[in-house]
Design a protein around this motif. Structure first.
Motif, short mmCIF file in Angstrom:
data_model
loop_
_atom_site.label_atom_id
_atom_site.label_comp_id
_atom_site.label_asym_id
_atom_site.label_seq_id
_atom_site.Cartn_x
_atom_site.Cartn_y
_atom_site.Cartn_z
N ALA A 225 35.33 36.32 30.56
CA ALA A 225 34.50 35.22 29.55
C ALA A 225 34.85 33.95 30.02
CB ALA A 225 35.15 35.67 27.83
N GLN A 226 36.03 33.31 29.86
CA GLN A 226 36.63 31.67 30.55
C GLN A 226 35.55 31.91 31.89
OE1 GLN A 226 40.58 29.65 30.18
NE2 GLN A 226 40.69 30.90 32.23
N LEU A 227 35.86 32.83 32.68
CA LEU A 227 34.70 32.62 34.16
C LEU A 227 33.70 32.01 33.96
CD1 LEU A 227 36.71 35.25 36.33
CD2 LEU A 227 36.71 32.33 36.95
N LEU B 294 25.73 35.44 27.35
CA LEU B 294 26.15 36.31 28.60
C LEU B 294 27.90 35.81 29.07
CD1 LEU B 294 26.16 37.52 31.68
CD2 LEU B 294 25.58 34.97 32.75
N VAL B 295 28.19 34.28 27.93
CA VAL B 295 29.83 34.57 27.61
C VAL B 295 30.37 35.93 27.39
CG1 VAL B 295 31.78 33.43 26.71
CG2 VAL B 295 30.10 32.52 28.31
N ALA B 296 29.58 36.19 25.42
CA ALA B 296 29.20 37.38 25.32
C ALA B 296 29.45 38.62 25.66
CB ALA B 296 28.37 37.74 23.50
N LEU C 239 36.70 38.23 39.53
CA LEU C 239 37.80 37.34 40.03
C LEU C 239 39.28 37.50 39.09
CD1 LEU C 239 35.63 34.39 41.15
CD2 LEU C 239 37.18 35.15 41.85
N ALA C 240 38.44 37.73 37.05
CA ALA C 240 39.35 38.05 36.35
C ALA C 240 40.30 38.48 36.06
CB ALA C 240 38.41 38.59 35.09
N LYS C 241 41.17 39.01 37.62
CA LYS C 241 41.91 40.12 37.37
C LYS C 241 43.25 38.95 37.41
CE LYS C 241 38.71 43.38 38.65
NZ LYS C 241 38.20 44.91 39.78
N THR D 156 44.41 31.70 29.20
CA THR D 156 42.72 31.67 28.60
C THR D 156 42.68 31.65 26.78
OG1 THR D 156 43.27 33.96 27.48
CG2 THR D 156 42.48 33.99 30.61
N PRO D 157 41.72 30.78 26.39
CA PRO D 157 41.69 30.97 25.00
C PRO D 157 41.77 32.59 23.94
CG PRO D 157 39.41 30.42 26.19
CD PRO D 157 40.09 31.21 27.21
#
Ligand code: FE
Ligand code: FE
Length: 191
Positions: A37-39, A49-51, A157-159, A165-166
């Motif tokens: 979500a942060q990316l 799209l963040v959701a 990338l989220a790994k 992060t928030p």
């Protein structure tokens, strides 16, 4: 319990699982969701799209998956009945297509396969591997293909272990905002 409450409960009760065997990732399911979500936010994606980025693997936290790591868990489908009660296709379709997007990218981008984690390569084989020409055409013509491809790149990338992060609460607030927008009819401007 309302939909956001259910999402909150799934992340809090099961988000700390890391997958074992061939599915091992370097981060927990919750860390992966928050990083994704942060990316999306960093890329100035719209709220829907963040959701989708936050919720794309929610199906992995729900009951109904296979017990062994040698079968496709179809996690991209499992949360859709629940999520479509509160969110539109801008949220649910990139989620549904995020596995197809990986299969599309390995068949169209030579360098892509080398960027995948061992767990992602393992699931790729179970999910059908490279797409054939007909499957690629069908994917490309989907209205949400571009969003699904963006989501897929953030997903991969989220790994990163230890990435800041928030909080989950921050993103749950964003989901509430999105639901509020969907409930508010557009204003008519009378000039
Ligand atoms: Fe996934
Ligand atoms: Fe993922």
């Amino acid at each position: 319990m309302d939909l956001i409450g259910k999402i909150d409960a799934l992340f809090r009760r099961r988000g700390h699982t890391c997958y074992s065997d061939e599915r091992t990732e370097a981060v927990s399911a919750l860390e992966h969701a928050l990083q994704c979500a942060q990316l999306a936010e960093w890329a100035h994606a719209d709220t829907a799209l963040v959701a989708a980025a936050l919720l794309h693997d929610l199906g992995q936290l729900m009951d109904g998956g296979p017990d062994d790591a040698l079968r496709d868990d179809q996690h991209e489908l499992r949360a859709l009945p629940m999520l479509s009660a509160g969110f539109g296709p801008e949220v649910t379709e990139p989620i549904r297509l995020h596995v197809a997007a990986k299969r599309y990218l390995v068949s169209t981008d030579e360098a892509y396969e080398g960027t995948l984690s061992p767990a992602s390569l393992h699931s790729l084989r179970l999910q059908g591997g490279r797409m054939n020409a007909e499957e690629r055409l069908l994917f490309e013509n989907h209205a949400h293909a571009a969003a699904a491809l963006k989501l897929r790149r953030w997903d991969d990338l989220a790994k990163r272990p230890g990435m800041r992060t928030p909080s989950l609460d921050y993103y749950l607030g964003l989901l509430e905002q999105l639901q509020g927008e969907a409930r508010t009819p557009p204003r008519l401007s009378i000039v």
